[in-house]
Design a protein around this motif. Structure first.
Motif, PDB file in Angstrom:
ATOM      1  N   ASN A  37       0.823  -0.989  -0.005  1.00 25.51           N
ATOM      2  CA  ASN A  37      -0.043  -0.037  -0.060  1.00 25.51           C
ATOM      3  C   ASN A  37       0.887   1.228  -0.026  1.00 25.51           C
ATOM      4  N   PRO A  38       1.382   1.675  -0.967  1.00 21.46           N
ATOM      5  CA  PRO A  38       2.332   2.754  -1.309  1.00 21.46           C
ATOM      6  C   PRO A  38       1.788   3.852  -0.821  1.00 21.46           C
ATOM      7  N   LEU A  39       0.523   4.163  -1.048  1.00 20.93           N
ATOM      8  CA  LEU A  39      -0.231   5.476  -0.877  1.00 20.93           C
ATOM      9  C   LEU A  39      -0.268   5.975   0.494  1.00 20.93           C
ATOM     10  N   ARG A  40      -0.296   4.870   1.431  1.00 26.34           N
ATOM     11  CA  ARG A  40      -0.213   4.978   2.815  1.00 26.34           C
ATOM     12  C   ARG A  40       0.986   5.868   3.392  1.00 26.34           C
ATOM     13  N   VAL A  41       1.905   5.405   2.755  1.00 24.28           N
ATOM     14  CA  VAL A  41       3.246   6.058   3.296  1.00 24.28           C
ATOM     15  C   VAL A  41       3.368   7.592   3.067  1.00 24.28           C
ATOM     16  N   LEU A  42       2.500   8.078   2.140  1.00 25.47           N
ATOM     17  CA  LEU A  42       2.331   9.525   1.921  1.00 25.47           C
ATOM     18  C   LEU A  42       1.810  10.090   3.103  1.00 25.47           C
ATOM     19  N   ASP A  43       0.662   9.231   3.624  1.00 21.36           N
ATOM     20  CA  ASP A  43      -0.107   9.798   4.800  1.00 21.36           C
ATOM     21  C   ASP A  43       0.569   9.655   6.015  1.00 21.36           C
ATOM     22  N   CYS A  44       1.797   8.890   6.202  1.00 18.10           N
ATOM     23  CA  CYS A  44       2.359   8.698   7.594  1.00 18.10           C
ATOM     24  C   CYS A  44       2.628   9.968   8.195  1.00 18.10           C
ATOM     25  N   LYS A  45       2.428  10.018   9.426  1.00 16.87           N
ATOM     26  CA  LYS A  45       2.671  11.352  10.337  1.00 16.87           C
ATOM     27  C   LYS A  45       4.299  11.375  10.722  1.00 16.87           C
ATOM     28  N   ARG A  46       4.919  10.442  10.919  1.00 17.67           N
ATOM     29  CA  ARG A  46       6.419  10.202  11.366  1.00 17.67           C
ATOM     30  C   ARG A  46       7.157  10.993  10.368  1.00 17.67           C
ATOM     31  N   ALA A  47       8.176  11.744  11.163  1.00 17.32           N
ATOM     32  CA  ALA A  47       9.035  12.772  10.446  1.00 17.32           C
ATOM     33  C   ALA A  47       9.776  11.893   9.439  1.00 17.32           C
ATOM     34  N   GLU A  48      10.304  10.707   9.786  1.00 21.88           N
ATOM     35  CA  GLU A  48      11.096   9.738   8.648  1.00 21.88           C
ATOM     36  C   GLU A  48      10.407   9.934   7.340  1.00 21.88           C
ATOM     37  N   CYS A  49       9.309   9.396   7.423  1.00 20.28           N
ATOM     38  CA  CYS A  49       8.641   9.023   6.035  1.00 20.28           C
ATOM     39  C   CYS A  49       8.195  10.557   5.655  1.00 20.28           C
ATOM     40  N   ARG A  50       7.960  11.497   6.475  1.00 16.44           N
ATOM     41  CA  ARG A  50       7.586  12.827   5.677  1.00 16.44           C
ATOM     42  C   ARG A  50       8.688  13.370   5.052  1.00 16.44           C
ATOM     43  N   ALA A  51      10.033  13.138   5.569  1.00 20.49           N
ATOM     44  CA  ALA A  51      11.245  13.650   4.925  1.00 20.49           C
ATOM     45  C   ALA A  51      11.625  13.039   3.689  1.00 20.49           C
ATOM     46  N   ALA A  52      11.369  11.548   3.712  1.00 23.25           N
ATOM     47  CA  ALA A  52      11.678  10.593   2.970  1.00 23.25           C
ATOM     48  C   ALA A  52      10.865  10.903   1.661  1.00 23.25           C
ATOM     49  N   THR A  53       9.457  11.058   1.807  1.00 22.01           N
ATOM     50  CA  THR A  53       8.727  11.373   0.690  1.00 22.01           C
ATOM     51  C   THR A  53       8.521  12.589   0.257  1.00 22.01           C
ATOM     52  N   ALA A  54       9.369  13.663   0.730  1.00 23.09           N
ATOM     53  CA  ALA A  54       9.193  15.042   0.571  1.00 23.09           C
ATOM     54  C   ALA A  54       9.236  15.411  -1.251  1.00 23.09           C
ATOM     55  N   THR A  55      10.071  14.411  -1.911  1.00 20.31           N
ATOM     56  CA  THR A  55      10.347  14.752  -3.033  1.00 20.31           C
ATOM     57  C   THR A  55       9.617  13.475  -4.103  1.00 20.31           C
ATOM     58  N   ALA A  56       8.592  12.874  -3.407  1.00 21.52           N
ATOM     59  CA  ALA A  56       8.159  11.597  -4.081  1.00 21.52           C
ATOM     60  C   ALA A  56       7.030  12.076  -5.066  1.00 21.52           C
ATOM     61  N   PRO A  57       6.776  11.210  -6.161  1.00 23.13           N
ATOM     62  CA  PRO A  57       6.050  11.610  -7.172  1.00 23.13           C
ATOM     63  C   PRO A  57       4.618  11.643  -6.616  1.00 23.13           C
ATOM     64  N   ARG A  58       3.728  12.559  -7.096  1.00 22.44           N
ATOM     65  CA  ARG A  58       2.303  13.145  -6.478  1.00 22.44           C
ATOM     66  C   ARG A  58       1.357  12.549  -7.660  1.00 22.44           C
ATOM     67  N   MET A  59       0.172  12.039  -6.942  1.00 22.84           N
ATOM     68  CA  MET A  59      -0.850  11.872  -7.959  1.00 22.84           C
ATOM     69  C   MET A  59      -1.317  13.018  -8.797  1.00 22.84           C
ATOM     70  N   LEU A  60      -1.322  14.054  -8.235  1.00 21.95           N
ATOM     71  CA  LEU A  60      -1.695  15.076  -9.215  1.00 21.95           C
ATOM     72  C   LEU A  60      -0.829  15.630 -10.276  1.00 21.95           C
TER      73      LEU A  60
END
Length: 451
Positions: free
Chosen positions: A203-226
RNA sequence: GUGGGCGUAGCUCAGUUGGUUAGAGCGCCAGGUUGUGGUCCUGGAGGUCGGGGGUUCGAGACCCCUCGCUCACCCCA
Protein backbone atom coordinates in the motif's frame (compact mmCIF):
# COMPACT_ATOMS: atom_id res chain seq x y z
CA UNK A 1 -15.53 -12.28 30.29
CA UNK A 2 -17.35 -9.95 32.60
CA UNK A 3 -18.27 -11.11 36.09
CA UNK A 4 -21.81 -12.47 35.92
CA UNK A 5 -22.51 -11.21 39.42
CA UNK A 6 -21.85 -7.60 38.38
CA UNK A 7 -24.64 -5.49 36.83
CA UNK A 8 -24.48 -5.40 33.06
CA UNK A 9 -23.11 -2.29 31.40
CA UNK A 10 -22.84 -0.98 27.88
CA UNK A 11 -20.14 -2.91 26.02
CA UNK A 12 -16.65 -1.47 25.77
CA UNK A 13 -16.44 1.34 23.30
CA UNK A 14 -20.19 1.98 23.24
CA UNK A 15 -22.14 4.76 24.92
CA UNK A 16 -25.67 5.39 26.01
CA UNK A 17 -26.97 8.71 24.80
CA UNK A 18 -29.75 9.76 27.13
CA UNK A 19 -31.86 12.87 27.53
CA UNK A 20 -30.98 15.72 27.56
CA UNK A 21 -27.86 14.90 25.52
CA UNK A 22 -30.05 13.00 23.10
CA UNK A 23 -32.00 16.19 22.38
CA UNK A 24 -28.87 17.54 20.76
CA UNK A 25 -28.54 14.46 18.59
CA UNK A 26 -32.16 14.75 17.60
CA UNK A 27 -31.69 18.37 16.62
CA UNK A 28 -28.54 17.59 14.68
CA UNK A 29 -30.18 14.83 12.65
CA UNK A 30 -33.25 16.98 12.02
CA UNK A 31 -31.08 19.78 10.75
CA UNK A 32 -29.16 17.46 8.47
CA UNK A 33 -32.34 15.88 7.14
CA UNK A 34 -33.89 19.26 6.39
CA UNK A 35 -30.81 20.44 4.56
CA UNK A 36 -30.15 17.44 2.34
CA UNK A 37 -33.82 16.78 1.65
CA UNK A 38 -34.06 20.32 0.39
CA UNK A 39 -31.32 19.34 -2.05
CA UNK A 40 -33.18 16.30 -3.35
CA UNK A 41 -31.77 13.53 -1.17
CA UNK A 42 -34.20 10.93 0.19
CA UNK A 43 -33.78 8.89 3.35
CA UNK A 44 -32.45 5.35 2.88
CA UNK A 45 -32.66 2.79 5.64
CA UNK A 46 -30.60 -0.32 5.00
CA UNK A 47 -29.89 -3.23 7.34
CA UNK A 48 -27.37 -2.79 10.09
CA UNK A 49 -25.68 -6.00 8.97
CA UNK A 50 -24.92 -7.25 5.48
CA UNK A 51 -23.42 -10.27 3.87
CA UNK A 52 -19.75 -9.98 4.70
CA UNK A 53 -18.78 -9.85 1.04
CA UNK A 54 -20.58 -6.51 0.65
CA UNK A 55 -17.83 -4.94 2.74
CA UNK A 56 -14.99 -7.20 1.67
CA UNK A 57 -15.51 -6.42 -1.96
CA UNK A 58 -16.73 -2.89 -1.53
CA UNK A 59 -14.35 -1.40 0.97
CA UNK A 60 -11.46 -3.65 0.10
CA UNK A 61 -9.77 -6.61 1.68
CA UNK A 62 -6.59 -4.65 2.23
CA UNK A 63 -8.09 -1.87 4.33
CA UNK A 64 -7.69 -2.00 8.10
CA UNK A 65 -11.38 -1.49 8.59
CA UNK A 66 -12.21 -4.71 6.79
CA UNK A 67 -9.03 -6.60 7.53
CA UNK A 68 -8.95 -6.27 11.29
CA UNK A 69 -11.76 -4.12 12.63
CA UNK A 70 -14.95 -5.61 11.26
CA UNK A 71 -17.50 -7.35 13.47
CA UNK A 72 -18.11 -10.58 11.59
CA UNK A 73 -20.29 -13.45 12.66
CA UNK A 74 -22.13 -16.47 11.35
CA UNK A 75 -25.88 -16.60 11.73
CA UNK A 76 -27.74 -19.78 12.59
CA UNK A 77 -27.91 -20.73 8.94
CA UNK A 78 -24.14 -20.57 8.61
CA UNK A 79 -24.18 -17.34 6.55
CA UNK A 80 -21.26 -14.99 7.00
CA UNK A 81 -22.54 -11.58 8.05
CA UNK A 82 -20.90 -8.38 9.29
CA UNK A 83 -22.04 -5.31 11.20
CA UNK A 84 -21.61 -2.30 8.95
CA UNK A 85 -18.30 -0.53 9.52
CA UNK A 86 -19.32 2.42 7.32
CA UNK A 87 -22.29 3.73 5.42
CA UNK A 88 -21.48 3.73 1.73
CA UNK A 89 -21.21 0.04 0.82
CA UNK A 90 -24.71 -0.89 2.05
CA UNK A 91 -26.33 2.02 0.22
CA UNK A 92 -24.53 1.07 -2.98
CA UNK A 93 -25.61 -2.55 -2.48
CA UNK A 94 -29.20 -1.35 -2.17
CA UNK A 95 -28.77 0.68 -5.34
CA UNK A 96 -27.55 -2.37 -7.24
CA UNK A 97 -30.36 -4.49 -5.84
CA UNK A 98 -33.25 -2.11 -6.57
CA UNK A 99 -32.02 -0.23 -9.64
CA UNK A 100 -33.68 3.09 -8.86
CA UNK A 101 -33.71 5.67 -11.66
CA UNK A 102 -30.58 7.80 -11.79
CA UNK A 103 -29.42 10.21 -10.63
CA UNK A 104 -30.28 8.62 -7.32
CA UNK A 105 -29.63 10.71 -4.24
CA UNK A 106 -29.91 9.19 -0.78
CA UNK A 107 -29.09 10.22 2.78
CA UNK A 108 -28.67 8.13 5.88
CA UNK A 109 -28.08 8.23 9.60
CA UNK A 110 -26.64 5.04 10.98
CA UNK A 111 -24.48 3.47 13.62
CA UNK A 112 -21.17 2.08 12.37
CA UNK A 113 -19.16 -0.63 14.09
CA UNK A 114 -15.43 -1.10 14.26
CA UNK A 115 -13.62 -3.33 16.69
CA UNK A 116 -10.79 -1.05 17.77
CA UNK A 117 -9.51 0.18 21.11
CA UNK A 118 -11.67 3.10 22.16
CA UNK A 119 -10.22 6.52 22.92
CA UNK A 120 -11.22 10.14 22.66
CA UNK A 121 -13.61 10.52 19.74
CA UNK A 122 -13.29 6.89 18.78
CA UNK A 123 -15.80 4.22 19.61
CA UNK A 124 -16.68 0.67 18.68
CA UNK A 125 -20.11 1.94 17.79
CA UNK A 126 -20.21 5.43 16.40
CA UNK A 127 -22.81 7.20 14.31
CA UNK A 128 -22.65 8.76 10.91
CA UNK A 129 -24.72 11.12 8.86
CA UNK A 130 -24.11 10.88 5.17
CA UNK A 131 -25.28 11.17 1.59
CA UNK A 132 -24.62 9.18 -1.56
CA UNK A 133 -25.36 10.28 -5.11
CA UNK A 134 -25.19 7.76 -7.92
CA UNK A 135 -25.59 7.89 -11.64
CA UNK A 136 -23.53 10.79 -12.86
CA UNK A 137 -19.86 11.54 -13.05
CA UNK A 138 -20.49 15.24 -13.60
CA UNK A 139 -18.00 17.28 -11.60
CA UNK A 140 -20.83 19.59 -10.60
CA UNK A 141 -22.14 16.73 -8.47
CA UNK A 142 -18.82 16.59 -6.64
CA UNK A 143 -19.18 20.28 -5.96
CA UNK A 144 -22.76 19.82 -4.76
CA UNK A 145 -21.82 17.04 -2.36
CA UNK A 146 -18.81 18.83 -0.90
CA UNK A 147 -20.74 22.08 -0.60
CA UNK A 148 -23.59 20.34 1.24
CA UNK A 149 -21.13 18.91 3.76
CA UNK A 150 -19.47 22.27 4.16
CA UNK A 151 -22.74 24.14 4.59
CA UNK A 152 -23.98 21.65 7.13
CA UNK A 153 -20.82 21.79 9.22
CA UNK A 154 -20.59 25.55 9.19
CA UNK A 155 -24.36 25.74 9.69
CA UNK A 156 -24.19 23.98 13.04
CA UNK A 157 -21.74 26.63 14.10
CA UNK A 158 -18.27 25.23 13.44
CA UNK A 159 -15.83 27.95 12.54
CA UNK A 160 -12.46 26.25 12.87
CA UNK A 161 -12.80 23.86 10.00
CA UNK A 162 -10.47 22.86 7.23
CA UNK A 163 -11.44 21.17 3.99
CA UNK A 164 -8.72 19.09 2.36
CA UNK A 165 -9.21 18.17 -1.26
CA UNK A 166 -7.38 15.68 -3.43
CA UNK A 167 -7.79 13.53 -6.50
CA UNK A 168 -7.00 9.83 -6.50
CA UNK A 169 -7.04 9.50 -10.29
CA UNK A 170 -8.84 6.67 -12.02
CA UNK A 171 -8.01 3.30 -13.60
CA UNK A 172 -6.48 5.12 -16.56
CA UNK A 173 -3.82 6.97 -14.62
CA UNK A 174 -3.56 5.52 -11.14
CA UNK A 175 -1.80 2.20 -11.90
CA UNK A 176 1.06 3.97 -13.65
CA UNK A 177 1.31 6.43 -10.79
CA UNK A 178 1.43 3.66 -8.18
CA UNK A 179 4.26 2.03 -10.12
CA UNK A 180 6.17 5.30 -10.18
CA UNK A 181 5.57 5.81 -6.45
CA UNK A 182 6.70 2.27 -5.65
CA UNK A 183 9.86 2.73 -7.71
CA UNK A 184 10.61 5.91 -5.81
CA UNK A 185 9.92 4.36 -2.39
CA UNK A 186 12.21 1.44 -3.15
CA UNK A 187 15.09 3.86 -3.52
CA UNK A 188 14.24 5.39 -0.14
CA UNK A 189 13.26 2.27 1.72
CA UNK A 190 15.98 2.65 4.35
CA UNK A 191 14.73 6.10 5.29
CA UNK A 192 11.13 5.10 5.98
CA UNK A 193 9.75 4.29 9.40
CA UNK A 194 9.91 0.60 10.27
CA UNK A 195 6.25 -0.01 9.65
CA UNK A 196 6.12 1.53 6.22
CA UNK A 197 9.37 -0.01 5.08
CA UNK A 198 7.35 -3.22 5.38
CA UNK A 199 4.03 -2.07 4.03
CA UNK A 200 5.10 0.14 1.15
CA UNK A 201 4.84 -2.54 -1.51
CA UNK A 202 1.30 -3.50 -0.58
CA UNK A 203 0.00 0.00 0.00
CA UNK A 204 2.39 2.69 -1.20
CA UNK A 205 -0.18 5.50 -0.78
CA UNK A 206 -0.26 4.97 2.97
CA UNK A 207 3.35 6.05 3.21
CA UNK A 208 2.45 9.53 1.99
CA UNK A 209 -0.12 9.78 4.76
CA UNK A 210 2.33 8.73 7.50
CA UNK A 211 2.77 11.32 10.23
CA UNK A 212 6.28 10.28 11.23
CA UNK A 213 9.09 12.66 10.45
CA UNK A 214 11.22 9.99 8.69
CA UNK A 215 8.48 9.18 6.23
CA UNK A 216 7.63 12.83 5.77
CA UNK A 217 11.19 13.65 4.86
CA UNK A 218 11.75 10.60 2.71
CA UNK A 219 8.64 11.35 0.67
CA UNK A 220 9.13 15.09 0.34
CA UNK A 221 10.13 14.69 -3.28
CA UNK A 222 8.04 11.60 -4.03
CA UNK A 223 5.93 11.63 -7.18
CA UNK A 224 2.44 12.96 -6.57
CA UNK A 225 -0.84 11.74 -7.98
CA UNK A 226 -1.79 15.24 -9.03
CA UNK A 227 1.20 15.36 -11.38
CA UNK A 228 0.22 12.03 -12.91
CA UNK A 229 -3.50 12.58 -13.50
CA UNK A 230 -4.71 11.70 -16.98
CA UNK A 231 -6.32 14.47 -18.98
CA UNK A 232 -9.86 13.49 -18.02
CA UNK A 233 -9.05 13.36 -14.31
CA UNK A 234 -7.16 16.62 -14.45
CA UNK A 235 -10.07 18.33 -16.17
CA UNK A 236 -12.48 16.87 -13.61
CA UNK A 237 -10.37 18.08 -10.70
CA UNK A 238 -10.11 21.55 -12.23
CA UNK A 239 -13.88 21.77 -12.53
CA UNK A 240 -14.33 20.70 -8.92
CA UNK A 241 -11.91 23.35 -7.72
CA UNK A 242 -13.50 26.02 -9.87
CA UNK A 243 -16.93 25.05 -8.61
CA UNK A 244 -15.97 25.18 -4.95
CA UNK A 245 -14.33 28.53 -5.46
CA UNK A 246 -17.43 29.85 -7.21
CA UNK A 247 -19.55 28.75 -4.23
CA UNK A 248 -17.06 30.25 -1.79
CA UNK A 249 -16.30 26.95 -0.14
CA UNK A 250 -12.75 27.32 1.15
CA UNK A 251 -10.42 24.35 0.64
CA UNK A 252 -6.78 23.42 0.48
CA UNK A 253 -5.41 20.90 -1.97
CA UNK A 254 -3.64 18.24 0.05
CA UNK A 255 -1.68 15.89 -2.16
CA UNK A 256 -0.91 13.61 0.77
CA UNK A 257 -4.56 13.00 1.62
CA UNK A 258 -5.22 9.27 1.53
CA UNK A 259 -8.55 7.88 2.63
CA UNK A 260 -9.01 4.51 4.21
CA UNK A 261 -11.23 2.72 1.74
CA UNK A 262 -10.12 1.18 -1.53
CA UNK A 263 -13.12 2.30 -3.53
CA UNK A 264 -12.25 5.94 -4.02
CA UNK A 265 -11.52 7.41 -7.45
CA UNK A 266 -10.90 11.00 -8.47
CA UNK A 267 -12.22 13.49 -5.92
CA UNK A 268 -11.55 12.73 -2.26
CA UNK A 269 -11.98 15.16 0.62
CA UNK A 270 -11.87 15.40 4.36
CA UNK A 271 -13.05 17.95 6.90
CA UNK A 272 -10.88 18.42 9.98
CA UNK A 273 -11.73 20.43 13.07
CA UNK A 274 -8.68 22.32 14.27
CA UNK A 275 -10.28 22.68 17.70
CA UNK A 276 -9.76 18.95 18.27
CA UNK A 277 -6.54 17.05 18.87
CA UNK A 278 -4.91 15.95 15.66
CA UNK A 279 -5.33 12.27 16.45
CA UNK A 280 -9.09 12.37 15.96
CA UNK A 281 -9.83 15.67 14.29
CA UNK A 282 -11.43 14.23 11.18
CA UNK A 283 -15.12 15.02 11.49
CA UNK A 284 -16.12 13.84 8.07
CA UNK A 285 -14.95 12.93 4.64
CA UNK A 286 -15.80 11.22 1.44
CA UNK A 287 -15.14 11.02 -2.22
CA UNK A 288 -16.04 9.65 -5.59
CA UNK A 289 -16.25 5.89 -6.14
CA UNK A 290 -16.86 5.39 -9.82
CA UNK A 291 -15.93 1.70 -9.79
CA UNK A 292 -17.88 0.61 -6.72
CA UNK A 293 -21.25 -0.18 -8.28
CA UNK A 294 -19.58 -2.47 -10.77
CA UNK A 295 -17.60 -4.18 -8.00
CA UNK A 296 -20.93 -4.83 -6.27
CA UNK A 297 -22.24 -6.53 -9.41
CA UNK A 298 -24.15 -3.65 -10.99
CA UNK A 299 -23.83 -1.84 -14.29
CA UNK A 300 -20.91 0.59 -14.28
CA UNK A 301 -22.28 3.66 -12.50
CA UNK A 302 -20.34 6.57 -11.06
CA UNK A 303 -21.10 7.81 -7.56
CA UNK A 304 -19.93 10.09 -4.77
CA UNK A 305 -20.79 10.65 -1.14
CA UNK A 306 -19.61 11.60 2.31
CA UNK A 307 -19.99 10.54 5.90
CA UNK A 308 -19.87 12.72 9.00
CA UNK A 309 -19.23 11.32 12.46
CA UNK A 310 -21.86 12.54 14.90
CA UNK A 311 -19.75 12.01 18.05
CA UNK A 312 -16.75 13.81 16.59
CA UNK A 313 -18.86 16.61 15.23
CA UNK A 314 -20.44 17.19 18.64
CA UNK A 315 -17.01 17.02 20.26
CA UNK A 316 -15.84 19.74 17.89
CA UNK A 317 -18.97 21.75 18.68
CA UNK A 318 -18.20 21.44 22.40
CA UNK A 319 -14.69 22.71 21.79
CA UNK A 320 -16.11 25.74 20.03
CA UNK A 321 -19.17 26.22 22.24
CA UNK A 322 -21.30 25.68 19.19
CA UNK A 323 -24.68 24.02 18.68
CA UNK A 324 -25.92 24.37 22.19
CA UNK A 325 -29.42 22.92 22.08
CA UNK A 326 -31.98 23.61 24.77
CA UNK A 327 -34.59 20.86 25.00
CA UNK A 328 -38.07 22.22 24.31
CA UNK A 329 -39.94 23.28 27.45
CA UNK A 330 -43.24 21.77 28.50
CA UNK A 331 -46.22 24.05 28.14
CA UNK A 332 -47.92 22.93 31.31
CA UNK A 333 -47.40 20.74 34.35
CA UNK A 334 -50.56 19.61 36.03
CA UNK A 335 -50.53 19.70 39.82
CA UNK A 336 -53.33 17.62 41.27
CA UNK A 337 -53.80 17.43 45.03
CA UNK A 338 -57.18 15.75 44.93
CA UNK A 339 -56.07 12.23 44.19
CA UNK A 340 -54.65 12.20 40.69
CA UNK A 341 -57.63 11.61 38.45
CA UNK A 342 -57.79 15.27 37.46
CA UNK A 343 -54.13 15.18 36.43
CA UNK A 344 -54.80 12.01 34.51
CA UNK A 345 -57.61 13.61 32.55
CA UNK A 346 -56.16 17.11 32.17
CA UNK A 347 -52.74 16.08 30.91
CA UNK A 348 -54.38 13.88 28.33
CA UNK A 349 -56.72 16.65 27.21
CA UNK A 350 -53.81 19.08 26.93
CA UNK A 351 -51.78 16.56 24.94
CA UNK A 352 -54.68 15.82 22.64
CA UNK A 353 -54.90 19.56 22.03
CA UNK A 354 -51.29 19.47 20.84
CA UNK A 355 -49.71 20.92 23.96
CA UNK A 356 -46.72 19.55 25.81
CA UNK A 357 -47.90 18.52 29.24
CA UNK A 358 -46.66 16.42 32.11
CA UNK A 359 -47.59 15.64 35.71
CA UNK A 360 -46.35 13.99 38.87
CA UNK A 361 -47.46 10.62 40.16
CA UNK A 362 -47.90 8.90 43.51
CA UNK A 363 -50.06 11.65 45.03
CA UNK A 364 -47.16 13.69 46.26
CA UNK A 365 -47.56 16.88 48.24
CA UNK A 366 -48.34 20.12 46.46
CA UNK A 367 -44.90 21.38 47.33
CA UNK A 368 -43.28 18.35 45.79
CA UNK A 369 -45.44 18.58 42.70
CA UNK A 370 -44.64 22.26 42.19
CA UNK A 371 -40.99 21.46 42.61
CA UNK A 372 -41.29 18.82 39.93
CA UNK A 373 -43.15 21.33 37.76
CA UNK A 374 -40.36 23.84 38.18
CA UNK A 375 -37.72 21.28 37.35
CA UNK A 376 -39.56 20.14 34.25
CA UNK A 377 -39.06 23.59 32.77
CA UNK A 378 -42.78 24.01 32.14
CA UNK A 379 -44.13 27.47 31.51
CA UNK A 380 -47.24 26.95 33.58
CA UNK A 381 -48.46 25.00 36.55
CA UNK A 382 -52.11 24.01 36.27
CA UNK A 383 -53.20 23.52 39.85
CA UNK A 384 -56.31 21.65 40.93
CA UNK A 385 -57.10 21.19 44.60
CA UNK A 386 -60.26 20.87 46.65
CA UNK A 387 -61.19 24.54 46.18
CA UNK A 388 -60.93 24.34 42.40
CA UNK A 389 -62.87 21.11 42.41
CA UNK A 390 -65.83 22.75 44.11
CA UNK A 391 -65.79 25.80 41.85
CA UNK A 392 -65.07 23.77 38.71
CA UNK A 393 -61.92 25.70 37.96
CA UNK A 394 -58.18 25.29 37.66
CA UNK A 395 -55.52 27.73 38.81
CA UNK A 396 -52.91 28.72 36.26
CA UNK A 397 -49.62 29.80 37.78
CA UNK A 398 -46.75 31.20 35.73
CA UNK A 399 -43.50 29.47 36.56
CA UNK A 400 -41.10 31.30 34.31
CA UNK A 401 -42.68 34.67 33.70
CA UNK A 402 -44.26 37.40 35.74
CA UNK A 403 -47.99 37.35 36.29
CA UNK A 404 -50.63 36.66 38.89
CA UNK A 405 -52.36 33.35 39.24
CA UNK A 406 -55.61 33.16 37.36
CA UNK A 407 -58.59 30.89 37.73
CA UNK A 408 -60.05 29.36 34.59
CA UNK A 409 -62.98 27.05 34.05
CA UNK A 410 -61.90 23.42 33.88
CA UNK A 411 -63.53 23.11 30.50
CA UNK A 412 -61.40 25.91 29.06
CA UNK A 413 -58.03 24.77 30.26
CA UNK A 414 -56.56 23.94 26.84
CA UNK A 415 -57.35 27.35 25.43
CA UNK A 416 -56.27 29.17 28.58
CA UNK A 417 -52.95 27.31 28.70
CA UNK A 418 -52.26 28.08 25.07
CA UNK A 419 -52.93 31.78 25.60
CA UNK A 420 -50.95 32.00 28.81
CA UNK A 421 -47.95 30.21 27.31
CA UNK A 422 -48.00 32.39 24.21
CA UNK A 423 -48.12 35.48 26.40
CA UNK A 424 -45.26 34.25 28.58
CA UNK A 425 -43.16 33.42 25.54
CA UNK A 426 -43.91 36.80 24.09
CA UNK A 427 -42.88 38.68 27.19
CA UNK A 428 -39.67 36.68 27.51
CA UNK A 429 -38.86 37.36 23.87
CA UNK A 430 -39.48 41.03 24.51
CA UNK A 431 -37.10 41.10 27.45
CA UNK A 432 -34.33 39.20 25.68
CA UNK A 433 -34.83 40.74 22.30
CA UNK A 434 -34.80 37.21 20.94
CA UNK A 435 -37.63 34.97 19.89
CA UNK A 436 -37.46 32.60 22.80
CA UNK A 437 -34.39 30.88 21.39
CA UNK A 438 -32.15 29.87 24.22
CA UNK A 439 -29.87 27.97 21.88
CA UNK A 440 -26.63 29.49 20.73
CA UNK A 441 -27.41 30.13 17.14
CA UNK A 442 -30.74 31.82 17.48
CA UNK A 443 -32.28 30.62 14.23
CA UNK A 444 -34.10 27.59 15.49
CA UNK A 445 -37.65 28.15 14.37
CA UNK A 446 -40.59 27.98 16.70
CA UNK A 447 -42.59 25.66 14.51
CA UNK A 448 -44.99 24.80 17.30
CA UNK A 449 -46.19 28.30 18.05
CA UNK A 450 -47.80 29.08 14.74
CA UNK A 451 -50.77 26.75 14.98
C1' G B 1 -3.31 -5.58 18.89
C1' U B 2 0.93 -2.66 21.96
C1' G B 3 2.02 0.77 25.97
C1' G B 4 0.85 4.57 30.17
C1' G B 5 -2.70 6.60 33.93
C1' C B 6 -7.10 5.73 36.85
C1' G B 7 -11.48 2.91 39.44
C1' U B 8 -14.44 5.49 47.06
C1' A B 9 -22.50 7.51 47.42
C1' G B 10 -26.61 9.29 41.34
C1' C B 11 -22.44 13.30 40.13
C1' U B 12 -17.56 15.85 41.47
C1' C B 13 -14.14 14.43 44.95
C1' A B 14 -11.54 13.93 50.25
C1' G B 15 -9.76 9.79 53.03
C1' U B 16 -2.89 11.58 56.76
C1' U B 17 3.40 6.17 57.25
C1' G B 18 -2.50 0.10 56.69
C1' G B 19 -5.78 1.17 62.84
C1' U B 20 -12.14 1.06 65.44
C1' U B 21 -19.25 2.81 63.22
C1' A B 22 -15.88 5.39 55.30
C1' G B 23 -16.69 11.61 54.81
C1' A B 24 -17.91 16.46 52.12
C1' G B 25 -20.31 19.40 48.34
C1' C B 26 -24.02 18.99 44.68
C1' G B 27 -28.31 16.10 43.55
C1' C B 28 -32.51 13.26 45.65
C1' C B 29 -36.52 12.64 49.64
C1' A B 30 -39.10 14.79 53.87
C1' G B 31 -40.20 18.63 57.36
C1' G B 32 -40.19 24.00 58.63
C1' U B 33 -45.20 26.38 55.75
C1' U B 34 -51.91 20.37 56.88
C1' G B 35 -52.98 24.98 49.09
C1' U B 36 -47.94 27.15 46.23
C1' G B 37 -41.86 25.93 42.91
C1' G B 38 -37.20 28.56 42.08
C1' U B 39 -33.90 31.35 48.09
C1' C B 40 -33.09 29.78 53.20
C1' C B 41 -32.99 26.37 57.65
C1' U B 42 -33.37 21.31 59.73
C1' G B 43 -33.41 16.20 59.14
C1' G B 44 -33.14 11.68 56.14
C1' A B 45 -32.19 8.00 52.51
C1' G B 46 -28.19 6.37 49.62
C1' G B 47 -21.64 2.97 49.65
C1' U B 48 -20.48 -5.22 47.62
C1' C B 49 -14.54 1.39 48.64
C1' G B 50 -15.12 -2.17 40.34
C1' G B 51 -14.62 -7.80 41.18
C1' G B 52 -11.63 -12.07 43.04
C1' G B 53 -7.49 -13.80 45.69
C1' G B 54 -3.22 -12.76 48.90
C1' U B 55 -0.03 -10.31 52.91
C1' U B 56 -1.40 -8.68 58.05
C1' C B 57 -3.78 -8.91 64.68
C1' G B 58 -6.10 -5.35 61.30
C1' A B 59 -6.68 -3.44 54.06
C1' G B 60 -10.44 1.76 50.82
C1' A B 61 -4.99 2.15 51.28
C1' C B 62 0.17 -2.88 50.13
C1' C B 63 0.85 -7.33 46.35
C1' C B 64 -1.19 -10.53 42.29
C1' C B 65 -5.06 -11.57 38.85
C1' U B 66 -9.35 -9.83 36.47
C1' C B 67 -13.12 -6.42 34.62
C1' G B 68 -13.94 -1.46 33.33
C1' C B 69 -12.72 3.66 32.24
C1' U B 70 -9.19 6.87 30.14
C1' C B 71 -4.93 8.54 27.11
C1' A B 72 -1.32 7.48 23.29
C1' C B 73 0.35 4.37 18.99
C1' C B 74 -2.06 2.07 14.71
C1' C B 75 -6.25 3.30 11.92
C1' C B 76 -10.40 6.06 11.30
C1' A B 77 -15.90 9.34 11.97
Amino acid sequence: MADETQPARAPTGTRDVLFPESARWEALVARFAAQVEAAGYGLAHTPIFEETRVFRRGIGEGSDVVGKEMYEFEDRGGRSLALRPEGTAPVVRAFVQHRPPVPWKAWYVTPAFRSERPQAGRYRQHHQLGIEALGTGDADLDVEVVALAHDFLTGVGLAHLELKLHSMGDPTCRPAYLDALRDYLRTRRGELCAEHAERMEANPLRVLDCKRAECRAATATAPRMLDHLCEACRDHFDRVRDGLSALEVPFVVDDRLVRGFDYYTRTTFEFTASSLDAAQNGVGGGGRYDGLVEVMGGQPTPGIGFGIGIERLLLACDAEDAFDVAPPAHDAFVVDVVGGHVARDLTTRLRRAGLRADRAFDQRSMKAQLKAADRSGAWLAVIVGPDELTTGEATLRQLRARGDQVAVALGDVELAVRRAVDAARGSEAGRDGKAGARGADGDEDDEEETR
